[in-house]
Scaffold this motif. Sequence first.
Motif, PDB file in Angstrom:
ATOM      1  N   ALA A 276      20.859  31.639  71.862  1.00 35.94           N
ATOM      2  CA  ALA A 276      21.258  32.204  73.157  1.00 35.94           C
ATOM      3  C   ALA A 276      22.619  32.867  73.142  1.00 35.94           C
ATOM      4  O   ALA A 276      22.993  33.514  74.118  1.00 35.94           O
ATOM      5  CB  ALA A 276      21.247  31.102  74.224  1.00 35.94           C
ATOM      6  N   GLU A 277      23.402  32.723  72.024  1.00 37.78           N
ATOM      7  CA  GLU A 277      24.788  33.204  72.036  1.00 37.78           C
ATOM      8  C   GLU A 277      24.905  34.599  71.435  1.00 37.78           C
ATOM      9  O   GLU A 277      25.859  34.886  70.712  1.00 37.78           O
ATOM     10  CB  GLU A 277      25.709  32.267  71.249  1.00 37.78           C
ATOM     11  N   ALA A 278      23.967  35.493  71.715  1.00 41.07           N
ATOM     12  CA  ALA A 278      23.965  36.819  71.100  1.00 41.07           C
ATOM     13  C   ALA A 278      24.328  37.895  72.112  1.00 41.07           C
ATOM     14  O   ALA A 278      23.904  37.852  73.272  1.00 41.07           O
ATOM     15  CB  ALA A 278      22.605  37.125  70.481  1.00 41.07           C
ATOM     16  N   VAL A 279      25.120  38.876  71.654  1.00 42.95           N
ATOM     17  CA  VAL A 279      25.495  40.040  72.455  1.00 42.95           C
ATOM     18  C   VAL A 279      25.345  41.279  71.580  1.00 42.95           C
ATOM     19  O   VAL A 279      25.112  41.186  70.372  1.00 42.95           O
ATOM     20  CB  VAL A 279      26.947  39.936  72.981  1.00 42.95           C
ATOM     21  N   ALA A 280      25.497  42.458  72.193  1.00 41.76           N
ATOM     22  CA  ALA A 280      25.383  43.704  71.429  1.00 41.76           C
ATOM     23  C   ALA A 280      26.212  44.785  72.094  1.00 41.76           C
ATOM     24  O   ALA A 280      26.332  44.813  73.326  1.00 41.76           O
ATOM     25  CB  ALA A 280      23.922  44.154  71.340  1.00 41.76           C
ATOM     26  N   PRO A 281      26.793  45.692  71.285  1.00 45.06           N
ATOM     27  CA  PRO A 281      27.399  46.892  71.870  1.00 45.06           C
ATOM     28  C   PRO A 281      26.299  47.804  72.387  1.00 45.06           C
ATOM     29  O   PRO A 281      25.115  47.550  72.155  1.00 45.06           O
ATOM     30  CB  PRO A 281      28.146  47.516  70.691  1.00 45.06           C
ATOM     31  N   LEU A 282      26.683  48.861  73.069  1.00 46.20           N
ATOM     32  CA  LEU A 282      25.696  49.687  73.763  1.00 46.20           C
ATOM     33  C   LEU A 282      25.744  51.128  73.269  1.00 46.20           C
ATOM     34  O   LEU A 282      26.410  51.979  73.837  1.00 46.20           O
ATOM     35  CB  LEU A 282      25.939  49.620  75.268  1.00 46.20           C
ATOM     36  N   GLY A 283      25.064  51.373  72.160  1.00 47.52           N
ATOM     37  CA  GLY A 283      24.952  52.734  71.662  1.00 47.52           C
ATOM     38  C   GLY A 283      26.156  53.236  70.913  1.00 47.52           C
ATOM     39  O   GLY A 283      26.196  54.396  70.523  1.00 47.52           O
ATOM     40  N   THR A 284      27.177  52.402  70.707  1.00 48.69           N
ATOM     41  CA  THR A 284      28.364  52.818  69.975  1.00 48.69           C
ATOM     42  C   THR A 284      28.712  51.745  68.950  1.00 48.69           C
ATOM     43  O   THR A 284      28.217  50.618  69.016  1.00 48.69           O
ATOM     44  CB  THR A 284      29.572  53.013  70.917  1.00 48.69           C
ATOM     45  N   ALA A 285      29.565  52.099  68.005  1.00 51.89           N
ATOM     46  CA  ALA A 285      30.094  51.084  67.100  1.00 51.89           C
ATOM     47  C   ALA A 285      30.968  50.122  67.892  1.00 51.89           C
ATOM     48  O   ALA A 285      31.479  50.454  68.965  1.00 51.89           O
ATOM     49  CB  ALA A 285      30.912  51.741  65.984  1.00 51.89           C
ATOM     50  N   LEU A 286      31.131  48.908  67.377  1.00 54.94           N
ATOM     51  CA  LEU A 286      31.942  47.905  68.044  1.00 54.94           C
ATOM     52  C   LEU A 286      33.367  48.438  68.231  1.00 54.94           C
ATOM     53  O   LEU A 286      33.996  48.902  67.286  1.00 54.94           O
ATOM     54  CB  LEU A 286      31.962  46.632  67.205  1.00 54.94           C
ATOM     55  N   THR A 287      33.872  48.378  69.456  1.00 48.96           N
ATOM     56  CA  THR A 287      35.180  48.944  69.770  1.00 48.96           C
ATOM     57  C   THR A 287      36.261  47.860  69.786  1.00 48.96           C
ATOM     58  O   THR A 287      35.978  46.665  69.786  1.00 48.96           O
ATOM     59  CB  THR A 287      35.160  49.636  71.140  1.00 48.96           C
ATOM     60  N   GLU A 288      37.516  48.314  69.832  1.00 46.30           N
ATOM     61  CA  GLU A 288      38.641  47.388  69.886  1.00 46.30           C
ATOM     62  C   GLU A 288      38.588  46.530  71.146  1.00 46.30           C
ATOM     63  O   GLU A 288      38.868  45.323  71.100  1.00 46.30           O
ATOM     64  CB  GLU A 288      39.957  48.162  69.843  1.00 46.30           C
ATOM     65  N   ASP A 289      38.226  47.135  72.280  1.00 45.59           N
ATOM     66  CA  ASP A 289      38.133  46.367  73.522  1.00 45.59           C
ATOM     67  C   ASP A 289      37.046  45.307  73.437  1.00 45.59           C
ATOM     68  O   ASP A 289      37.210  44.190  73.942  1.00 45.59           O
ATOM     69  CB  ASP A 289      37.847  47.308  74.703  1.00 45.59           C
ATOM     70  N   GLN A 290      35.928  45.648  72.807  1.00 43.56           N
ATOM     71  CA  GLN A 290      34.841  44.675  72.684  1.00 43.56           C
ATOM     72  C   GLN A 290      35.225  43.525  71.761  1.00 43.56           C
ATOM     73  O   GLN A 290      34.880  42.371  72.015  1.00 43.56           O
ATOM     74  CB  GLN A 290      33.579  45.381  72.180  1.00 43.56           C
ATOM     75  N   ILE A 291      35.959  43.825  70.677  1.00 46.01           N
ATOM     76  CA  ILE A 291      36.425  42.759  69.791  1.00 46.01           C
ATOM     77  C   ILE A 291      37.364  41.818  70.546  1.00 46.01           C
ATOM     78  O   ILE A 291      37.280  40.591  70.413  1.00 46.01           O
ATOM     79  CB  ILE A 291      37.122  43.362  68.565  1.00 46.01           C
ATOM     80  N   ALA A 292      38.259  42.399  71.344  1.00 50.10           N
ATOM     81  CA  ALA A 292      39.179  41.569  72.133  1.00 50.10           C
ATOM     82  C   ALA A 292      38.416  40.685  73.116  1.00 50.10           C
ATOM     83  O   ALA A 292      38.773  39.515  73.326  1.00 50.10           O
ATOM     84  CB  ALA A 292      40.165  42.461  72.882  1.00 50.10           C
ATOM     85  N   ARG A 293      37.359  41.207  73.709  1.00 49.71           N
ATOM     86  CA  ARG A 293      36.558  40.403  74.643  1.00 49.71           C
ATOM     87  C   ARG A 293      35.845  39.268  73.919  1.00 49.71           C
ATOM     88  O   ARG A 293      35.721  38.160  74.436  1.00 49.71           O
ATOM     89  CB  ARG A 293      35.544  41.292  75.363  1.00 49.71           C
ATOM     90  N   LEU A 294      35.375  39.549  72.708  1.00 50.92           N
ATOM     91  CA  LEU A 294      34.723  38.489  71.923  1.00 50.92           C
ATOM     92  C   LEU A 294      35.701  37.373  71.615  1.00 50.92           C
ATOM     93  O   LEU A 294      35.357  36.184  71.694  1.00 50.92           O
ATOM     94  CB  LEU A 294      34.170  39.079  70.623  1.00 50.92           C
ATOM     95  N   TRP A 295      36.934  37.723  71.243  1.00 51.78           N
ATOM     96  CA  TRP A 295      37.941  36.709  70.903  1.00 51.78           C
ATOM     97  C   TRP A 295      38.354  35.878  72.112  1.00 51.78           C
ATOM     98  O   TRP A 295      38.901  34.788  71.954  1.00 51.78           O
ATOM     99  CB  TRP A 295      39.158  37.380  70.278  1.00 51.78           C
ATOM    100  N   GLN A 296      38.117  36.371  73.305  1.00 50.92           N
ATOM    101  CA  GLN A 296      38.392  35.565  74.484  1.00 50.92           C
ATOM    102  C   GLN A 296      37.414  34.400  74.605  1.00 50.92           C
ATOM    103  O   GLN A 296      37.689  33.411  75.276  1.00 50.92           O
ATOM    104  CB  GLN A 296      38.325  36.422  75.750  1.00 50.92           C
ATOM    105  N   VAL A 297      36.268  34.531  73.933  1.00 49.84           N
ATOM    106  CA  VAL A 297      35.234  33.498  74.010  1.00 49.84           C
ATOM    107  C   VAL A 297      35.295  32.568  72.805  1.00 49.84           C
ATOM    108  O   VAL A 297      35.329  31.347  72.936  1.00 49.84           O
ATOM    109  CB  VAL A 297      33.833  34.132  74.126  1.00 49.84           C
ATOM    110  N   VAL A 298      35.291  33.135  71.595  1.00 49.64           N
ATOM    111  CA  VAL A 298      35.351  32.334  70.365  1.00 49.64           C
ATOM    112  C   VAL A 298      36.341  32.995  69.406  1.00 49.64           C
ATOM    113  O   VAL A 298      36.523  34.218  69.436  1.00 49.64           O
ATOM    114  CB  VAL A 298      33.960  32.210  69.685  1.00 49.64           C
ATOM    115  N   PRO A 299      36.976  32.217  68.526  1.00 47.57           N
ATOM    116  CA  PRO A 299      37.983  32.811  67.633  1.00 47.57           C
ATOM    117  C   PRO A 299      37.410  33.579  66.455  1.00 47.57           C
ATOM    118  O   PRO A 299      38.102  34.398  65.868  1.00 47.57           O
ATOM    119  CB  PRO A 299      38.774  31.588  67.142  1.00 47.57           C
ATOM    120  N   CYS A 300      36.141  33.338  66.098  1.00 47.99           N
ATOM    121  CA  CYS A 300      35.584  34.025  64.931  1.00 47.99           C
ATOM    122  C   CYS A 300      34.124  34.385  65.190  1.00 47.99           C
ATOM    123  O   CYS A 300      33.201  33.687  64.728  1.00 47.99           O
ATOM    124  CB  CYS A 300      35.712  33.160  63.677  1.00 47.99           C
ATOM    125  N   PRO A 301      33.858  35.478  65.915  1.00 47.31           N
ATOM    126  CA  PRO A 301      32.483  35.901  66.153  1.00 47.31           C
ATOM    127  C   PRO A 301      31.778  36.277  64.844  1.00 47.31           C
ATOM    128  O   PRO A 301      32.411  36.659  63.863  1.00 47.31           O
ATOM    129  CB  PRO A 301      32.644  37.138  67.057  1.00 47.31           C
TER     130      PRO A 301
END
Length: 629
Positions: A276-301
Motif C-alpha cells: 500500500a505504500e506506493a506512489v508515482a510521479p505524473l508523466g515526468t521524471a522525479l523532481t526535486e520537489d517530489q523528492i523533498a515530499r518523499l523525505w517528509q514521510v520516510v528518510p530513504c524512499p
Amino acid sequence: MSLTPQWLDELRARTSLSGLIGRTVRVTKAGREFKACCPFHNEKSPSFTINDDKGFYHCFGCGAHGDAIRWMTEHQGLPFMDAVKELAVLAGMEVPAPDPRAAKRAEAAKTLHDTMAAAQDFFVRNLAGDGGQAARTYLATRGFSRGVIETFGFGFAPDSRGALKSALGEFGVEQLIEAGLLISVEGRDPYDRFRGRLMLPIHDTRGRVIAFGGRILTAEKSDAPKYLNSPDTPLFDKGRTLYNLHRAAPPARGSGRMVVVEGYMDVVALANAGIAEAVAPLGTALTEDQIARLWQVVPCPVLCFDGDAAGQRAARRALTRALPLLKPGHSLSIVTLPAGMDPDDVVKTQGPAAMEAMLAQGVSLIEALWQTERDAAPLTTPEDKAGLKQRLVEATETIQHPDIRALYRRDLLDRFGALAYPQRDPAAPQRPAFTPQRRGTKGPNGRWMPPEPPLPPESLTQMQKVGQVMITLRPLLAAVLLGLIADPRLIRRHGEQMARIAPSDLTADGLLDSLLELGDQHGADEDGPGLEMSDLVTKLGSRGLIVPTSDDLAGMPYEFIARGDPSGIAESIEIIVELPLVELALAEANAKTQHELTEQSFAEQQRLVQRKLALRARLGQMGRARAAL
C-alpha cells in the motif's frame, strides 16, 4: 487571510508544543525535552521527542517531523486556516483581517474543487453504465479486486467530444477549461479532453481530486498517447504532485518504507498485491520537489524502475536530481526490475513475495551512482578510466552538503582506485628491475660472482624504456616518498596505485614496499591517527633504510610534494604509474608500425604519442607552477 511569515513565527513562539501535543498524547519530561510513544505509528518504547525551545517534534522511528501548525494539520486533520485559527485562540492572538484578493483566490479554488469532484462522479457513473463495458473488461484482465477499483476511484470517459461538457454545463465552459477538463482551440468550440479512456482521479495530500489520468482503451487510435494526464492548473502542478501520496503516507510512516514506481497503474497493481505504500510521479521524471515530499514521510524512499531502457534513463535522472539535495540521514534506495518487466509483471508471474524481496534488496544511492558511471562507457584505455574518474568527481561536486560530498568523493575514488589500479598479486611473477649489465660482483664470501644472464633483446629494450623513464621521474618519486613519510595518513589512500609503480633504484631498496607494508599494518588511514611521522621514520630505520631528514627537503624540485601536499601527491602518483606504461605501449606500437603499418596501428601510435606528451606537459607544469611560489 494575509498571514505573513513574521506573524506565523510569533504564533509558533507563543505556543507550548509539549502542552499542545500533551492534550491528546501522554508525554513525559526527559531533560530539556519531552518524550512520548509516537502517535503516527505503533511502537512500544518512546522514540517521539518534543523540543519546546526549538518548536518542533520528531520521531526517530518513522521520521514524522513538524511544528505546532503541522501537528494540527497532520495529526488533528484540520485544514491549514482552521489549524491557525485554533492555535491563535490558544495563544491569545488575533488572526489578521481577510485580504479581498486572497479570499477571491480561495473562492475560485473552492469552485474548481467542486468542479473536479463533479467530474469524478461523472466518470464513475459512466464506468458502471452501458458505455463502460470495455473499461470494466480491461480492469478484469488486470485482475484488480473490486475493493481496489472502488478505493482508487476508477471511472470511464465516453468517446465523445461533448459528453462531459454537457453533463457539467452548470459550471460554465470557462471553469471547465480552467480545470483542464476541456480543450480550447482558437476558432473551434471547446471539447472534452478525455475521450474513450479509463479514468483515474489524482488527489492532493488532503484527498481532494485535483486532476485526472486517462488510459486509452481503443487499439485503433494508434496515434493517440497511451496515457493522458490533466495539464497544470491552479489546483494541479505535476512537478510537485505524487500520485497516491495521501493514501500511501500513513502506511509508509508505519512501515518506514515508501515505494516510488514509474506510473499510476503500477501503484494500483502493487496495492492490489497488498503493497500500500506506493506512489508515482505524473508523466515526468522525479523532481526535486517530489523528492523533498518523499523525505517528509520516510528518510530513504525506494525508487523502483522498470528493467527497460526507459527505466534506466529514469533512474539516471533521479540520481542526478537527488545528489544536490542529500542531507544527513536522508537518501534513496534503488531497485531495478528484471529486463522487460514492470511491477505488475513481477507480481503476476512471481507473486507478491518476489516483489517484496526485490524491494528489500535495493542498492544504496552511492552504489547506484558507481554502477551507472562505471557502465556508462568502455574502460579499455587509460583515457577511458580517466573519463570515469572525471564523471565521478563531477557528480560528487553537485552535492551541497559538505560532509556528504567529502564522504561520497572518498568512497567513489576508493572504488575507482580498486578498478583502475588492481592490487599487485604477491604470487604473480614480478617484472625485474632494470639495471645495467654488470661485469661481475663480489659475493658475501669475497668471491667474484658471474654476471646475471642477459635478458632477451625484446625484454631488454622494454626494460631500458622503463629505466629511462624512471630516471626522469626519480626526483618526483623521491618527493612522493618523502611526502608520504611526512603525512603517513596518505599511504593507505594511495597504496593500491603505488603498488603499480615500476621498479627503480628508489623502489628496489625496499623503501616503497616498507611504506606500503607499514601503512597496512598500522592503519595509516585518514579517519584514524595511524602512524606519526616520527614512529614511521623509526620503523624504517630499524629495517636498515636511510630516510632523508627535513633538511634534505630544501631545494628539491618538488619540495611542496615532499612536505605532504595531498593533491600534489595524488597527481604525482598518477604520472609515475602511467608514464612508464605509456612509454612501453608506445615502444610496442612503434615496432608494430615498422612491420605492419595500418590505419589502426598508426592511429594507436599517434594516440600514445599525444598521451605521452600530455603527461610530460603535466610534469613540467607541476614543477614550474610550484617553483614560482
